[in-house]
Design a protein around this motif. Structure first.
Motif, PDB file in Angstrom:
ATOM      1  N   ILE A  11       5.256  52.822 -20.657  1.00 14.63           N
ATOM      2  CA  ILE A  11       3.937  52.509 -21.200  1.00 14.63           C
ATOM      3  C   ILE A  11       3.812  51.002 -21.413  1.00 14.63           C
ATOM      4  O   ILE A  11       2.813  50.387 -21.042  1.00 14.63           O
ATOM      5  CB  ILE A  11       3.697  53.280 -22.509  1.00 14.63           C
ATOM      6  CG1 ILE A  11       3.598  54.772 -22.196  1.00 14.63           C
ATOM      7  CG2 ILE A  11       2.457  52.775 -23.229  1.00 14.63           C
ATOM      8  CD1 ILE A  11       3.725  55.654 -23.411  1.00 14.63           C
ATOM      9  N   ASP A  12       4.812  50.412 -22.023  1.00 17.34           N
ATOM     10  CA  ASP A  12       4.785  48.964 -22.255  1.00 17.34           C
ATOM     11  C   ASP A  12       4.651  48.206 -20.936  1.00 17.34           C
ATOM     12  O   ASP A  12       3.923  47.218 -20.851  1.00 17.34           O
ATOM     13  CB  ASP A  12       6.044  48.514 -22.996  1.00 17.34           C
ATOM     14  CG  ASP A  12       6.066  48.974 -24.447  1.00 17.34           C
ATOM     15  OD1 ASP A  12       4.999  49.382 -24.952  1.00 17.34           O
ATOM     16  OD2 ASP A  12       7.144  48.945 -25.060  1.00 17.34           O
ATOM     17  N   HIS A  13       5.344  48.660 -19.903  1.00 17.75           N
ATOM     18  CA  HIS A  13       5.271  48.009 -18.590  1.00 17.75           C
ATOM     19  C   HIS A  13       3.859  48.128 -18.006  1.00 17.75           C
ATOM     20  O   HIS A  13       3.303  47.155 -17.498  1.00 17.75           O
ATOM     21  CB  HIS A  13       6.301  48.616 -17.632  1.00 17.75           C
ATOM     22  CG  HIS A  13       6.279  48.002 -16.273  1.00 17.75           C
ATOM     23  ND1 HIS A  13       6.673  46.702 -16.036  1.00 17.75           N
ATOM     24  CD2 HIS A  13       5.885  48.500 -15.073  1.00 17.75           C
ATOM     25  CE1 HIS A  13       6.526  46.430 -14.758  1.00 17.75           C
ATOM     26  NE2 HIS A  13       6.052  47.508 -14.161  1.00 17.75           N
ATOM     27  N   LEU A  14       3.256  49.305 -18.089  1.00 18.10           N
ATOM     28  CA  LEU A  14       1.897  49.509 -17.585  1.00 18.10           C
ATOM     29  C   LEU A  14       0.905  48.622 -18.330  1.00 18.10           C
ATOM     30  O   LEU A  14       0.045  47.982 -17.727  1.00 18.10           O
ATOM     31  CB  LEU A  14       1.506  50.983 -17.719  1.00 18.10           C
ATOM     32  CG  LEU A  14       0.148  51.375 -17.149  1.00 18.10           C
ATOM     33  CD1 LEU A  14       0.105  51.165 -15.638  1.00 18.10           C
ATOM     34  CD2 LEU A  14      -0.178  52.817 -17.490  1.00 18.10           C
ATOM     35  N   ILE A  15       1.042  48.549 -19.647  1.00 19.23           N
ATOM     36  CA  ILE A  15       0.140  47.714 -20.444  1.00 19.23           C
ATOM     37  C   ILE A  15       0.342  46.242 -20.102  1.00 19.23           C
ATOM     38  O   ILE A  15      -0.619  45.487 -19.976  1.00 19.23           O
ATOM     39  CB  ILE A  15       0.323  47.994 -21.951  1.00 19.23           C
ATOM     40  CG1 ILE A  15      -0.193  49.399 -22.263  1.00 19.23           C
ATOM     41  CG2 ILE A  15      -0.371  46.942 -22.808  1.00 19.23           C
ATOM     42  CD1 ILE A  15       0.122  49.889 -23.662  1.00 19.23           C
ATOM     43  N   GLU A  16       1.587  45.824 -19.916  1.00 17.75           N
ATOM     44  CA  GLU A  16       1.846  44.424 -19.552  1.00 17.75           C
ATOM     45  C   GLU A  16       1.218  44.091 -18.199  1.00 17.75           C
ATOM     46  O   GLU A  16       0.628  43.028 -18.027  1.00 17.75           O
ATOM     47  CB  GLU A  16       3.352  44.144 -19.534  1.00 17.75           C
ATOM     48  CG  GLU A  16       3.686  42.688 -19.288  1.00 17.75           C
ATOM     49  CD  GLU A  16       3.016  41.726 -20.268  1.00 17.75           C
ATOM     50  OE1 GLU A  16       2.594  40.645 -19.823  1.00 17.75           O
ATOM     51  OE2 GLU A  16       2.904  42.051 -21.464  1.00 17.75           O
ATOM     52  N   LEU A  17       1.332  44.991 -17.241  1.00 20.52           N
ATOM     53  CA  LEU A  17       0.677  44.775 -15.941  1.00 20.52           C
ATOM     54  C   LEU A  17      -0.835  44.667 -16.122  1.00 20.52           C
ATOM     55  O   LEU A  17      -1.484  43.811 -15.507  1.00 20.52           O
ATOM     56  CB  LEU A  17       1.006  45.910 -14.972  1.00 20.52           C
ATOM     57  CG  LEU A  17       2.386  45.905 -14.344  1.00 20.52           C
ATOM     58  CD1 LEU A  17       2.598  47.174 -13.522  1.00 20.52           C
ATOM     59  CD2 LEU A  17       2.607  44.679 -13.473  1.00 20.52           C
ATOM     60  N   ALA A  18      -1.411  45.541 -16.954  1.00 15.93           N
ATOM     61  CA  ALA A  18      -2.855  45.528 -17.186  1.00 15.93           C
ATOM     62  C   ALA A  18      -3.302  44.212 -17.819  1.00 15.93           C
ATOM     63  O   ALA A  18      -4.368  43.690 -17.498  1.00 15.93           O
ATOM     64  CB  ALA A  18      -3.253  46.705 -18.077  1.00 15.93           C
ATOM     65  N   ARG A  19      -2.480  43.647 -18.694  1.00 11.53           N
ATOM     66  CA  ARG A  19      -2.813  42.353 -19.313  1.00 11.53           C
ATOM     67  C   ARG A  19      -2.919  41.250 -18.263  1.00 11.53           C
ATOM     68  O   ARG A  19      -3.750  40.360 -18.366  1.00 11.53           O
ATOM     69  CB  ARG A  19      -1.732  41.956 -20.310  1.00 11.53           C
ATOM     70  CG  ARG A  19      -1.809  42.637 -21.619  1.00 11.53           C
ATOM     71  CD  ARG A  19      -0.797  42.028 -22.598  1.00 11.53           C
ATOM     72  NE  ARG A  19      -0.690  42.871 -23.751  1.00 11.53           N
ATOM     73  CZ  ARG A  19       0.416  43.491 -24.128  1.00 11.53           C
ATOM     74  NH1 ARG A  19       1.521  43.348 -23.453  1.00 11.53           N
ATOM     75  NH2 ARG A  19       0.424  44.254 -25.188  1.00 11.53           N
ATOM     76  N   GLN A  20      -2.063  41.308 -17.268  1.00 12.35           N
ATOM     77  CA  GLN A  20      -2.022  40.268 -16.246  1.00 12.35           C
ATOM     78  C   GLN A  20      -3.195  40.360 -15.272  1.00 12.35           C
ATOM     79  O   GLN A  20      -3.453  39.431 -14.518  1.00 12.35           O
ATOM     80  CB  GLN A  20      -0.698  40.341 -15.465  1.00 12.35           C
ATOM     81  CG  GLN A  20       0.544  40.196 -16.327  1.00 12.35           C
ATOM     82  CD  GLN A  20       0.567  38.914 -17.123  1.00 12.35           C
ATOM     83  OE1 GLN A  20       0.198  37.861 -16.627  1.00 12.35           O
ATOM     84  NE2 GLN A  20       0.974  39.004 -18.376  1.00 12.35           N
TER      85      GLN A  20
END
Length: 158
Positions: A11-20
């Motif tokens: 989840i953290d990885h998906l959210i980090e990608l979405a931030r970028q």
């Protein structure tokens, strides 16, 4: 519902990608992650967690997180204005002639061009308008798009 450490990392990885995804040079994976999160925020947040079995860990956490989950997630993927971006806020002052907004100690008049910070879009050029009847300031972004300028809406002169 307990979330495993591996699910949390995913989840953290998906959210980090979405931030970028807001960057001009964002990759297709980052843009896809943002679309996934936005879809989940718009479609899943009001569903019962048991009704979204199979959609994925992010959906389950959003669904189980209640109404506040969408706001927390949106805040995590929509960047705030950079600290050095010259952001300011409107200041409402009472003058002899009535109320007037000021931006960076300069008085605003209807029709002035300002920039407002729009989540997920960045700084947008807008025309300042003030509705005297209801006392609201507005940023007119286009012929068919306007936003109310809140006390915490970052603004600046172009």
């Amino acid at each position: 519902m307990a979330v495993t450490q591996n699910q949390k990392r995913n989840i953290d990885h998906l959210i980090e990608l979405a931030r970028q995804a807001g960057r001009p040079d964002a990759s297709s994976s980052e843009k896809a992650a943002r679309r996934i999160i936005e879809l989940l925020m718009s479609e899943v947040v009001c569903m019962d967690p048991s009704a979204i079995e199979g959609i994925g860990d992010v959906a389950k956490i959003i669904g189980g997180g209640g109404v506040g989950a969408i706001d927390r997630l949106r805040e995590s993927i929509d960047p705030a204005p950079p600290q050095d971006s010259g952001q300011h806020f409107l200041e409402l002052r009472l003058e002899q002639s009535g109320k007037r907004h000021y931006l960076q100690a300069r008085p605003l008049k209807c029709g002035d061009l300002i920039e407002v910070w729009i989540q997920a879009a960045g700084w947008e050029l807008a025309r300042y308008e003030y509705a005297f009847g209801d006392g609201e300031a507005w940023a007119i972004l286009s012929e068919d798009k306007a936003i109310a300028i809140q006390d915490d809406t970052p603004c600046r002169w172009p």
